[in-house]
Design a protein around this motif. Sequence first.
Motif, PDB file in Angstrom:
ATOM      1  N   LYS A  46       1.509  -7.523  29.863  1.00 38.95           N
ATOM      2  CA  LYS A  46       0.851  -6.430  30.579  1.00 38.95           C
ATOM      3  C   LYS A  46      -0.416  -6.929  31.278  1.00 38.95           C
ATOM      4  CE  LYS A  46       2.619  -2.643  27.799  1.00 38.95           C
ATOM      5  NZ  LYS A  46       2.274  -1.555  26.869  1.00 38.95           N
ATOM      6  N   ALA A  47      -1.154  -7.808  30.618  1.00 36.99           N
ATOM      7  CA  ALA A  47      -2.349  -8.369  31.243  1.00 36.99           C
ATOM      8  C   ALA A  47      -1.978  -9.196  32.470  1.00 36.99           C
ATOM      9  CB  ALA A  47      -3.127  -9.222  30.240  1.00 36.99           C
ATOM     10  N   TYR A  50      -1.342  -6.781  35.258  1.00 41.43           N
ATOM     11  CA  TYR A  50      -2.619  -6.328  35.825  1.00 41.43           C
ATOM     12  C   TYR A  50      -3.214  -7.411  36.722  1.00 41.43           C
ATOM     13  CZ  TYR A  50      -3.422  -1.918  33.370  1.00 41.43           C
ATOM     14  OH  TYR A  50      -3.366  -0.627  32.956  1.00 41.43           O
ATOM     15  N   TRP A  85      -9.311  -7.764  36.155  1.00 43.04           N
ATOM     16  CA  TRP A  85      -8.480  -6.666  35.636  1.00 43.04           C
ATOM     17  C   TRP A  85      -7.617  -7.143  34.479  1.00 43.04           C
ATOM     18  CZ3 TRP A  85      -9.426  -1.831  35.945  1.00 43.04           C
ATOM     19  CH2 TRP A  85     -10.053  -1.297  37.055  1.00 43.04           C
ATOM     20  N   TYR A  89      -8.151  -5.837  30.636  1.00 44.92           N
ATOM     21  CA  TYR A  89      -7.070  -5.133  29.939  1.00 44.92           C
ATOM     22  C   TYR A  89      -6.718  -5.847  28.633  1.00 44.92           C
ATOM     23  CZ  TYR A  89      -2.597  -3.154  28.709  1.00 44.92           C
ATOM     24  OH  TYR A  89      -1.584  -2.554  28.031  1.00 44.92           O
ATOM     25  N   ASP A  92      -9.180  -5.235  25.849  1.00 47.02           N
ATOM     26  CA  ASP A  92      -9.430  -3.827  25.556  1.00 47.02           C
ATOM     27  C   ASP A  92      -8.714  -3.405  24.268  1.00 47.02           C
ATOM     28  OD1 ASP A  92     -10.256  -1.235  25.751  1.00 47.02           O
ATOM     29  OD2 ASP A  92      -8.854  -0.670  27.325  1.00 47.02           O
ATOM     30  N   TYR A 139     -14.183  -1.538  34.628  1.00 42.92           N
ATOM     31  CA  TYR A 139     -13.092  -1.221  33.707  1.00 42.92           C
ATOM     32  C   TYR A 139     -13.642  -0.541  32.456  1.00 42.92           C
ATOM     33  CZ  TYR A 139      -8.978  -1.861  30.745  1.00 42.92           C
ATOM     34  OH  TYR A 139      -7.910  -1.650  29.920  1.00 42.92           O
ATOM     35  N   ARG A 152      -6.112   1.675  27.521  1.00 36.12           N
ATOM     36  CA  ARG A 152      -4.765   1.361  27.051  1.00 36.12           C
ATOM     37  C   ARG A 152      -4.038   2.575  26.527  1.00 36.12           C
ATOM     38  NH1 ARG A 152      -3.577  -4.153  24.138  1.00 36.12           N
ATOM     39  NH2 ARG A 152      -4.451  -5.566  25.658  1.00 36.12           N
TER      40      ARG A 152
END
Length: 153
Positions: A46-47, A50, A85, A89, A92, A139, A152
């Motif tokens: 997922k990172a 992003y 980003w 992420y 996080d 962010y 998240r």
Amino acid sequence: MGWVPGKLGTHRVKTTCCGFVFKDAHLYIVKLNFLLLQNIFIDMQKALIYFTLGTIVSFLINYFFLSSENIGLEFYYAIAFGAAWGIAYYLDTPDFTLAKKLGLSFVVMAILVVAGTLIFKLELAIPSILKFSMVFVAYYVIASFRATKSLRK
């Protein structure tokens, strides 16, 4: 059933974890480690998404709406934007303390400066830090307005 001690070196038990039944305790540990690593890899994927989307969007905005005399430099700035980003992420989670989050962000900024200095000049590498830090802070400012203090969830 839980942990049943057996002879030294052989621990025959019937253990359940997440719907799986294991006959050996060491298989339970292996499965648990696999589940933990699986969550880390999903977070990394997922990172990376992003990072990729941030890089592409930033590059396209700079290329089509701003003057882009040096395409390589614009791509470098887009990578800094996307990296911010992606790293924000990835970090996080409650697993990372604030000190670790800040430390890792400084490491990434240092990498950006070194890479930018090697490819371009130091004067051209400095704006990448500004882009990175603005996006990184933005962010967490956006996340702070949510009840969970995270983007998240």
